[in-house]
Write a protein that holds these residues in place. Sequence first.
Motif: not given
Lengths: 288, 583
Positions: A223, A230, A232, A242, A245, B38-46, B58
């Motif tokens: 970020d 993160n 991913i 993505y 979103n 990271l807002l748009l990756w929220r589904f991946q963010v833990q 992964q």
Amino acid sequence: MDAALRQSLRDGEMLGARYALQIPQVAASGIIGSRAGRRAGSSIDFQDYREYQPGDDLRFIDWGIYARTDRLTVKLFREEVTPHLDLILDGSRSMNLEGTIKSTAVAQLAALLATSAANAQCSQAVWLSGEGFQRLPNDTLSPSAWDKLELSSSRTPEQSYEILPPKFRHLGVRVFVSDLLWPGEPVQLLRRLREGAAALFVIQLLARDDATPPEHGNLRVVDSETGIENEIYIDSSSAKQYAENLAQLQQSWSDACRQCGAQMTTLIAEDLESSLGELEAIQLLIPA
Amino acid sequence: MIPFLTYPLAMLALATVPALAAIYILRNRYRRKQVSSLLLWRFQVQSKAGGAKVHRLQLPLIFFLELLALLLLVVAATGPHWQLPQSQRPLIVVLDDSFSMRATKDGISAQTSAHDFLEKLFRQQPPPNTRLVLAGTEPRSLGASVKNWREVENLLPQWKCWSPGAAIDSAITLATELGKQQANLLVLTDHKPADEKISNPRLEWRAFGSAQDNFAIVNASRTVFGEQDRCLLEIANFSGGARTTKLLVQTGSNAPQSSVISLGAHENQRLVFNIAFSAPSLHAVLEKDSLAEDNEVQLLPPIRKRVRVQVALTNENSSTLVSRTLEATGLRAAISENPELVIHETDTVTSSNSWSLRWSGDGATNAYTGPFILDNSHPLAAGVALEGIVWAAASATNSPGDVPVILAGNVPLLSVREDVAGRRHLTLNFNPALSTLQNTPDLPIIFFNILQWRIAEMPGLKESNTRLGAEVILKTTGETVTVTQPDGEKKVFPKTGGELALETPVPGIYSVATGVVTNLFSVNAMTADESDLSANATSQWGQWSEDTQRRLEEASAVWIFGLLAAALLATHLYLIASGKGAK
């Protein structure tokens, strides 16, 4: 200030010479200026007669009519005003995204808007979010003279507004340039920006990397504002997620804009010059 | 733990697993990328809350498919077996094949009773599969597994009960090996087990015999006795008390001679008598009793083979001595044309099939009194003593290729050489003028051994009467041999030289056709143990335990793993083709 940004301001200035800010009718009020206002004022353009009322300027009594009719009648002239542009720039780090030309696009767009405002005989103020909203030094001058355009804040515009809100000119045209990529309720911020404004335009400026998900594979995403990392795995499913979103975020801002009477458009930094038509489409710019 | 070292293929396949993992690990290294939010990756963010977190590896689905397919192939390469529960155990039936099973009581033999029992067993609760093992003198498996009574019946004609003995213990061992410790064993016989307490929970011993009185001819022979044949018959009474039976002896087409045999309990009686050598066969029959098979013998004339000998000695004394000695053996043929043995003093070329005996040492003056060294394993040295004799011989050394049979020190007295045609050439180093050997039985014994050895190498049968189950040796010279058994079955042996050992599975007269010559030999069922029915019984020993009714059967599971691997690879292919492989 970064030399690249300075150059972008110059480029934007040159680009903006072709456009003028389209002033909405409601914005034709303000301090005395060179544009005809919507009220009677002190310009030389005659507008109407009306009966004298106590307090009227004795200089505008039409003595000829008084001689003929023995009634005090004052002449009304069109008001001359100077419209105003409040350019609100998102100064967070995400606008200076590493590996993209997002920051130079911000500078170029800001310079373009300021120049087009000048072409429309508008005054201007450039507000940069950071630790509160601050005006750029020399923002009333031509963009190439601006200073301290630094996109390095870790705060979102919403947070900046909470710390120190900008002092917008009443009935000015406000243009908010940001990537809009922060969590939160857009309506609240938009209401504040829209309050007392003749018009509000929201320009979402994204880098192409923001608009399109990365290629498949493993990524350690960082970020740009918080530094949070993160790991991913990007596959077709997560890429699709993505995109969904992003669309959802844009839709929420679009809905909020509609709710607040604002106009919104999205530009891609890498395609800025070719997508200026979008600004005409939302009636922000018109060819000069 | 899978013994991978014993499965090289599995080891090889297993080595590819870390290779695959390495490929994916290298492929899946994380690239660093800065994003606006990271807002748009929220589904991946833990969530970062709660301290350190463990990152899930992964890896795409296809990796796991490939890994699983590899592991399945590894396991398949080890040849896995699994144990399947079966409602019933397979059955292995051990059938007593001895001829005592033919003993009857009230007209029903033990074999018939056992057959009926087996059929009843199959009708009531057929086992999943069955194997039959014949317990003869050697255990023998009767074909592959069978599923139903009809298939069992097809095999049962091989259960003839003509064996002179039943190696039931060996048969049980074989059956246990065939059943891999999982099958139920059923022994069908006519006598009780040696140890009546059967500890094996999967062994059931069922006897269908009965203790009965029985007379039997347990020995019978017919041998050459000069110009006559001497016959021996030994009759045994396997009864609990004294009994009497009648013996009928018929020679050729002569009228049968009857005699009464009275014997006490478990007594034997030998009858020895002479018959003319010209009598074609001797047929002896006892009175009918519970076991008919041991009441009858047929004795064919013994084989009278003589050797045609040509004495070609120039020394008259020696020639006379040799001729006299040959006559004493009784094995010299009257004629000497086409001689089979030539006795001479020089290296005369002999005919195609004749052996030679070179008489050397005439005039030798070295007299040896011993000690004499004899090769006792050689047929020429059988019965030769050479005690207190003087053997005069030339002091020669052994010729190359000659095998000494009798030596005096390093001087060979009798040696043998075999030429490329298989003929044997003997050398006798002997000077009778200075020796005392010819005054002892040793010289005729040596000549008897020579002729006997020559006879043994002649083509034809070695004996004409034998016991059931024994092998009859047939010397052949390369012709096709056809053996016709008493039950009519013919066996053809292709052209083979040397000796043929003929089996005698059933009693009776066998015909052996070798080229244009046909010989006969007789096989008689004479086994005292089988004729003794006193220990026979009808009962059951041991029982299949209830807890062994269910069992686990080993079955190969390779195909399952192969199928699963193929399915995984097909899924893998589909995912790759449809672009969903990276999910």
